[in-house]
Design an enzyme around this catalytic site. Structure first.
Site, PDB file in Angstrom:
ATOM      1  N   LYS A  31      56.549  60.555  34.178  1.00 31.69           N
ATOM      2  CA  LYS A  31      56.867  61.974  34.330  1.00 31.69           C
ATOM      3  C   LYS A  31      57.964  62.389  33.347  1.00 31.69           C
ATOM      4  O   LYS A  31      57.848  63.413  32.660  1.00 31.69           O
ATOM      5  CB  LYS A  31      57.325  62.226  35.775  1.00 31.69           C
ATOM      6  CG  LYS A  31      57.414  63.695  36.110  1.00 31.69           C
ATOM      7  CD  LYS A  31      57.637  63.904  37.596  1.00 31.69           C
ATOM      8  CE  LYS A  31      56.454  63.431  38.390  1.00 31.69           C
ATOM      9  NZ  LYS A  31      56.446  63.752  39.785  1.00 31.69           N
ATOM     10  N   ARG A 101      62.885  64.333  41.232  1.00 34.66           N
ATOM     11  CA  ARG A 101      61.575  63.690  41.415  1.00 34.66           C
ATOM     12  C   ARG A 101      61.619  62.259  40.911  1.00 34.66           C
ATOM     13  O   ARG A 101      62.302  61.969  39.928  1.00 34.66           O
ATOM     14  CB  ARG A 101      60.494  64.414  40.610  1.00 34.66           C
ATOM     15  CG  ARG A 101      60.223  65.827  41.032  1.00 34.66           C
ATOM     16  CD  ARG A 101      59.183  66.420  40.075  1.00 34.66           C
ATOM     17  NE  ARG A 101      58.496  67.547  40.659  1.00 34.66           N
ATOM     18  CZ  ARG A 101      58.817  68.812  40.413  1.00 34.66           C
ATOM     19  NH1 ARG A 101      59.819  69.109  39.612  1.00 34.66           N
ATOM     20  NH2 ARG A 101      58.135  69.787  40.976  1.00 34.66           N
ATOM     21  N   GLY A 110      53.698  55.973  47.830  1.00 36.15           N
ATOM     22  CA  GLY A 110      54.669  55.186  48.595  1.00 36.15           C
ATOM     23  C   GLY A 110      56.080  55.405  48.113  1.00 36.15           C
ATOM     24  O   GLY A 110      57.040  54.984  48.737  1.00 36.15           O
ATOM     25  N   MET A 112      59.351  57.931  47.000  1.00 34.97           N
ATOM     26  CA  MET A 112      59.849  59.266  47.289  1.00 34.97           C
ATOM     27  C   MET A 112      59.308  60.186  46.210  1.00 34.97           C
ATOM     28  O   MET A 112      59.326  59.850  45.032  1.00 34.97           O
ATOM     29  CB  MET A 112      61.369  59.315  47.267  1.00 34.97           C
ATOM     30  CG  MET A 112      61.863  60.636  47.814  1.00 34.97           C
ATOM     31  SD  MET A 112      63.466  61.128  47.223  1.00 34.97           S
ATOM     32  CE  MET A 112      63.002  62.135  45.831  1.00 34.97           C
ATOM     33  N   ARG A 357      50.143  64.890  32.879  1.00 35.08           N
ATOM     34  CA  ARG A 357      49.809  63.460  32.845  1.00 35.08           C
ATOM     35  C   ARG A 357      48.306  63.339  32.635  1.00 35.08           C
ATOM     36  O   ARG A 357      47.578  64.322  32.849  1.00 35.08           O
ATOM     37  CB  ARG A 357      50.242  62.755  34.127  1.00 35.08           C
ATOM     38  CG  ARG A 357      49.590  63.343  35.349  1.00 35.08           C
ATOM     39  CD  ARG A 357      50.071  62.659  36.609  1.00 35.08           C
ATOM     40  NE  ARG A 357      49.623  63.432  37.753  1.00 35.08           N
ATOM     41  CZ  ARG A 357      49.961  63.170  39.000  1.00 35.08           C
ATOM     42  NH1 ARG A 357      50.758  62.175  39.277  1.00 35.08           N
ATOM     43  NH2 ARG A 357      49.506  63.904  39.990  1.00 35.08           N
ATOM     44  N   HIS A 473      24.838  33.732  48.644  1.00 33.74           N
ATOM     45  CA  HIS A 473      23.424  33.990  48.367  1.00 33.74           C
ATOM     46  C   HIS A 473      23.124  35.484  48.454  1.00 33.74           C
ATOM     47  O   HIS A 473      22.516  36.067  47.552  1.00 33.74           O
ATOM     48  CB  HIS A 473      22.576  33.202  49.385  1.00 33.74           C
ATOM     49  CG  HIS A 473      21.105  33.393  49.203  1.00 33.74           C
ATOM     50  ND1 HIS A 473      20.394  34.343  49.908  1.00 33.74           N
ATOM     51  CD2 HIS A 473      20.220  32.789  48.381  1.00 33.74           C
ATOM     52  CE1 HIS A 473      19.134  34.304  49.531  1.00 33.74           C
ATOM     53  NE2 HIS A 473      18.999  33.365  48.605  1.00 33.74           N
ATOM     54  N   SER A 776      24.439  26.956  28.230  1.00 40.31           N
ATOM     55  CA  SER A 776      24.662  28.193  28.973  1.00 40.31           C
ATOM     56  C   SER A 776      25.644  27.848  30.089  1.00 40.31           C
ATOM     57  O   SER A 776      25.375  26.958  30.909  1.00 40.31           O
ATOM     58  CB  SER A 776      23.345  28.703  29.546  1.00 40.31           C
ATOM     59  OG  SER A 776      23.580  29.895  30.263  1.00 40.31           O
ATOM     60  N   CYS A 843      25.857  32.402  32.030  1.00 40.74           N
ATOM     61  CA  CYS A 843      24.913  33.033  32.952  1.00 40.74           C
ATOM     62  C   CYS A 843      25.422  33.020  34.389  1.00 40.74           C
ATOM     63  O   CYS A 843      24.734  33.449  35.297  1.00 40.74           O
ATOM     64  CB  CYS A 843      23.539  32.380  32.863  1.00 40.74           C
ATOM     65  SG  CYS A 843      23.547  30.655  33.348  1.00 40.74           S
ATOM     66  N   TYR A 863      26.219  35.234  23.613  1.00 44.72           N
ATOM     67  CA  TYR A 863      25.737  36.271  24.531  1.00 44.72           C
ATOM     68  C   TYR A 863      26.285  36.047  25.934  1.00 44.72           C
ATOM     69  O   TYR A 863      26.758  34.964  26.275  1.00 44.72           O
ATOM     70  CB  TYR A 863      24.196  36.294  24.572  1.00 44.72           C
ATOM     71  CG  TYR A 863      23.588  35.073  25.216  1.00 44.72           C
ATOM     72  CD1 TYR A 863      23.404  35.009  26.595  1.00 44.72           C
ATOM     73  CD2 TYR A 863      23.219  33.968  24.455  1.00 44.72           C
ATOM     74  CE1 TYR A 863      22.883  33.874  27.192  1.00 44.72           C
ATOM     75  CE2 TYR A 863      22.687  32.830  25.042  1.00 44.72           C
ATOM     76  CZ  TYR A 863      22.521  32.793  26.415  1.00 44.72           C
ATOM     77  OH  TYR A 863      22.008  31.681  27.019  1.00 44.72           O
TER      78      TYR A 863
HETATM   79  C1  PEP Z   1      25.914  28.971  37.937  1.00 51.75           C
HETATM   80  O1  PEP Z   1      26.147  27.974  38.607  1.00 51.75           O
HETATM   81  O2  PEP Z   1      26.789  29.650  37.367  1.00 51.75           O
HETATM   82  C2  PEP Z   1      24.531  29.453  37.807  1.00 51.75           C
HETATM   83  C3  PEP Z   1      24.249  30.478  37.032  1.00 51.75           C
HETATM   84  O3  PEP Z   1      23.593  28.829  38.569  1.00 51.75           O
HETATM   85  P1  PEP Z   1      23.375  29.156  40.136  1.00 51.75           P
HETATM   86  O4  PEP Z   1      24.201  30.360  40.467  1.00 51.75           O
HETATM   87  O5  PEP Z   1      21.925  29.386  40.286  1.00 51.75           O
HETATM   88  O6  PEP Z   1      23.853  27.904  40.772  1.00 51.75           O
END
Ligand code: PEP
Ligand code: MG
Length: 898
Positions: A31, A101, A110, A112, A357, A473, A776, A843, A863
């Site tokens: 401010k 202020r 939270g 003043m 702001r 899951h 991966s 992944c 990637y």
């Molecule tokens: C992992 O373990 O990061 C993975 C991509 O395989 P999963 O989640 O199927 O075990």
């Protein structure tokens, strides 16, 4: 040299530093820095001064004592205000009044907030009445001051003040505050002071200097209130940042009908539309606008029309001042190059700016503002990309709750998969599927889900579980399918027997309707209306800019045709993980899988697998077709075998009938296969090592499908710990290729690589790389095994860990860079050393998390791969990572627009 603890602004002799952003913003707080900056831009800012954040830090370091020079510096700064305004603080005839202020670097609930009209007492109120010629105004200001100071500095309950005011209005038989007379306000002030005396045991402070130091002290003390401390903990704000205090000459919006006060955004914060969006109230002070006592009016004619209001806009009632304010709007946007949230007051026809702001905005507005500002030449495309919050794109990809809708929250869980969904409560996957077939929308509610529930999860509009974390899951599958999911709602108890669930004494039965918001983790009673996303226009523009700058590719984790199509629609450049086990759970195939598991020799197993082959081949062909021309990584079977076996009595009986064996035999096999710790058991490549027929069938299905489509399959072996496992299984895949090519007379190019999901694999990556065309990183398992922390159970105590700062973020959602990240780095380096052209990707769930994506950029992965609905988020995050990496290498790499 003495430290400068106080910086003046807005007066001729102000001594604020010219560049008030960056380090000076840290010193002056948000401010204070912006007030000084507005003043230096020549905008009308009432003169004032800022006591720096360093005073706050010094105060707490030094047993709550101020630095010795502070008082003298405050006195001198106060003099400057007095000189600029031409009236004196505490003057009985014509008193200067102040606002006080707080202002930390970032705005913080939270703390003043504000005390207005400071400097009034029984004497100066009379002076103010005379000097303003308005006794009612003077006493109205005084009662406001006693109430605000009493509440925020002295800790007297706000409601007790309100009770007195309400009583006065009842006594005088009036409805609005504005209808109370000067005498009525005098009476209210007397009662307020009596209340303060009763509550605190001391008289309301009459000395203006004491009042000022009381308010300054209250700001600094509010830095350590429980609310402020917990807000800082949640938002990673260090304690030693401290807050600043801003003291400023009061201007009055409540001195008559040529006075007003208001708040505004330079553009519409919910849609991003470029028009002046705001509200004002004539003859009022700042808190009246937010307090909702009177209905504020729109600033502009356009705004008034949009709201369908016939209360006159400021553009109509005060055209001259409005024009000036609109010019300020332009100046601020040009200067800050971003949408601003401002506060202003008009005193007797003169405009004063009290705050500016960066304005908070919805995701849709953020997108529109960024794109528009590039078009207006205010910012570059890179800046536009950096301004957007990748996670916030989620809001745009899924139906979201209508912000205007009323909601009754039943309970909360983890925001496991974004989107909002309403539906009928069902407690089993079969019910979900049956009801969905009848065209009903359902929410599948389970303690936790397992692969056996997939069909029900697919049929459901949303999934709610009471156990499990962000990589449980339910969470992983829901994200992959784009289903809304709230996971681990621990306060909820599900009773499958009675088909009910309860939180405390609130009971929800099967058939009732609930709504879940997977972005917020909320579970609500009834159907809360939702709104649909819009992915063209500005969204598409930003995605194109992101694709133009990012270095890393973005692929999707997908196995069903629907997911693959969704992923392509969101711009995925291939599949980085196809979890083939998900293809085995199809109700028509599961029986063959079970036969395969029951076979007690290799030929019998091969027979069963032969029945699965055409289906697998068909799946792959369909996937390759959807991803034509793009890479597709197929992971061979991973989960433990017992997951495929029937669990319920009915399923066991049904399988026994089909397989023509006794139910007892089925149960015996179940017991044989049961594992105490399946996550560390017979899964991943260990299945391929013990039942090579399974991997052989899968490889065959891949090659037979690939031959028909232009695709280069990447065959991925999971859960490798040693190079020997990969060597054995690669040989199996290669031999299968040779066989298929010989049988068909056709060949297809393919690669074999591995997941890196175990610490040993990462540490011995140089031994593994000669047999792996790619790595991966399966960071779900790599996190689980590096931390020795079960991915399915950690949610039970993760919050305690986060609260105590063990982890800054859930390591299953954001990569633990110091630990797991180190293993990734080692594997990358060792892999590249022996195989410089090795392809590297990720992944695990982290592939869709912006902070983890930045890490992937820094180690040079090729990637990231993530759930389809995270693909746009990953595209933006990858672009940001590239821009930041480049900027780190060349400080001026991020160009600023002229
Ligand atoms: C992992 O373990 O990061 C993975 C991509 O395989 P999963 O989640 O199927 O075990
Ligand atoms: Mg894994």
């Amino acid at each position: 040299m003495t430290t400068q603890w106080v910086y003046s602004f807005g007066a001729k002799e102000s001594n604020a530093r010219p560049d008030t952003q960056g380090p000076v913003k840290n010193l002056l707080g948000g401010k204070g820095a912006n007030l000084a900056e507005m003043a230096s831009l020549g905008l009308p800012v009432p003169p004032g001064f800022t006591i720096t954040t360093e005073v706050c830090t010094a105060f707490y370091k030094n047993a709550e004592q101020y630095p010795a020079e502070l008082r003298a510096q405050v006195d001198a700064a106060l003099k400057k205000i007095e000189n600029a305004v031409g009236v004196k603080f505490g003057d009985a005839k014509n008193p200067l009044l102040l606002s006080v202020r707080s202002g930390a670097r970032v705005s913080m609930p939270g703390m003043m907030d504000t005390v207005l009209n400071l400097g009034l007492n029984d004497e100066t109120v009379v002076g103010l009445a005379t000097s303003s010629g308005d006794e009612r105004f003077a006493w109205d200001s005084y009662r406001r001051f006693v109430q605000m100071y009493g509440d925020v500095v002295l800790g007297v309950s706000h409601h007790d003040f309100e009770d007195i005011l309400d009583q006065q209005k009842r006594d005088d038989n009036v409805f609005n505050d504005t209808d109370l007379s000067a005498d009525a306000w005098k009476n209210v002030v007397a009662e307020y002071k009596a209340l303060v005396k009763r509550d605190t045991g001391a008289d309301f402070p009459m000395n203006p200097v004491d009042q000022l130091w009381g308010a300054v002290g209250a700001v600094f003390k509010s830095w350590m209130t429980a609310r402020a401390v917990s807000y800082r903990a949640i938002h990673d704000i260090p304690e030693d940042w401290g807050t600043a205090v801003n003291v400023q000459a009061m201007v009055f919006g409540n001195m008559g009908d040529d006075c007003a006060t208001g708040v505004a955004f330079t553009r519409d914060p919910s849609t991003g539309e470029n028009y002046f969006y705001g509200e004002y109230l004539i003859n009022a002070q700042g808190e009246d606008v937010v307090a909702g006592i009177r209905t504020p009016q729109s600033l502009t004619i356009l705004g008034r029309e949009k709201e369908g209001s016939n209360l006159p806009s400021m553009e109509e009632t005060m055209p001259g001042v409005f024009k000036q304010l609109d010019d300020v709007r332009q100046t601020l946007e040009k200067h800050y190059r971003d949408m601003q949230d401002i506060e202003f007051t008009v005193q007797s026809g003169t405009l004063y700016m009290l705050q500016t702001r960066t304005g908070k905005r919805t995701s849709a507005a953020a997108l529109k503002i960024a794109v528009d500002m590039v078009g207006e030449g205010l910012i570059t495309k890179e800046e536009a990309l950096l301004r957007l919050e990748p996670q916030a794109l989620d809001q745009l990809l899924h139906p979201t709750l209508d912000p205007a809708a009323h909601k009754t929250i039943l309970t909360r869980g983890l925001p496991a998969s974004p989107g909002a969904a309403s539906g009928i409560v069902v407690f089993s996957a079969d019910d979900a599927e049956a009801m969905a077939k009848d065209g009903k929308k359902v929410i599948l509610c389970r303690r936790e889900t397992s692969p056996e529930d997939i069909h029900g999860m697919h049929a459901a509009a949303g999934i709610l579980t009471t156990r499990g974390g962000m990589t449980s899951h339910a969470a992983v599958v829901a994200r992959g399918m784009g289903r809304a999911c709230v996971a681990g709602a621990g306060a909820l108890q599900i009773d499958y027997e009675t088909a009910t669930m309860r939180v405390g004494d609130r009971v929800v039965k099967a058939g009732d309707v609930i709504t879940i918001d997977g972005g917020a983790g909320e579970v609500m009673l009834g159907a809360v209306p939702t709104v649909q996303p819009e992915l063209s226009g500005d969204f598409a523009t930003v995605m194109q800019w992101a694709d133009d700058v990012r270095r890393m590719g973005v692929r999707a984790n997908a196995e069903t045709p629907l997911d693959a199509k969704t992923a392509r629609g969101f711009g995925a450049e291939g599949i980085g993980l196809c979890r083939t086990e998900h293809m085995f759970f199809d109700p028509t195939r599961i029986q063959h899988v079970r036969e395969m598991i029951f076979a007690n020799n290799a030929p019998a197993r091969r027979d069963a697998l032969a029945k699965l082959l055409p289906a697998q081949r068909g799946d792959f062909a369909e996937l390759f077709e959807i991803m034509r021309g793009l890479p597709v990584t197929i992971r061979l079977l991973d989960p433990p075998l017992h997951e495929f076996l029937p669990q319920s009595d009915a399923d066991i009986a049904e399988f026994a009938r089909i397989a023509n064996i006794g139910a007892d035999q089925v149960r015996m096999r179940l017991r044989e296969l049961h594992e105490t710790n399946p996550m560390l058991g017979h899964r991943g490549c260990r299945l391929g090592m013990t039942y090579p027929e399974i991997y052989e069938m899968q490889a065959r299905a891949i090659f037979e499908a690939a031959i028909k489509v232009d695709v280069t399959p990447e065959i991925m072996i999971p859960l490798i710990a040693t190079h020997r496992e990969l060597a054995v299984l690669k040989k199996l895949v290669d031999e299968t290729a040779v066989a298929v090519f010989a049988e068909t007379g056709k060949t297809v190019s393919y690669t074999v690589g591995t997941m890196i999901e175990l610490p040993r694999a990462a540490l011995t990556a140089d031994e593994i790389a000669p047999d792996a065309a790619f790595f991966s990183f399966g960071t779900n398992d790599l996190t689980q095994t590096t931390l020795g922390l079960s991915r399915d159970d950690s949610a039970l105590f993760m919050n305690d860990y986060l609260r105590q700062g063990v982890f800054a973020r859930d390591p299953f959602a954001t990569l633990d860079i110091d630990g797991v990240g180190q293993l990734v780095r080692i594997a990358v380096e060792k892999g590249r050393k022996v195989r410089p052209d090795i392809k590297l990707g990720i992944c695990g769930e982290h592939g869709g998390d912006p902070a983890s994506i930045a890490f992937c950029e820094s180690v040079g992965l090729h990637y990231v791969s993530c759930s389809p609905y995270r693909v746009p988020i990953a595209r933006l995050a990858a672009a940001q990572a590239t821009i930041r990496e480049n900027a780190g290498k060349k400080p001026d790499a991020v160009k600023r627009a002229a």
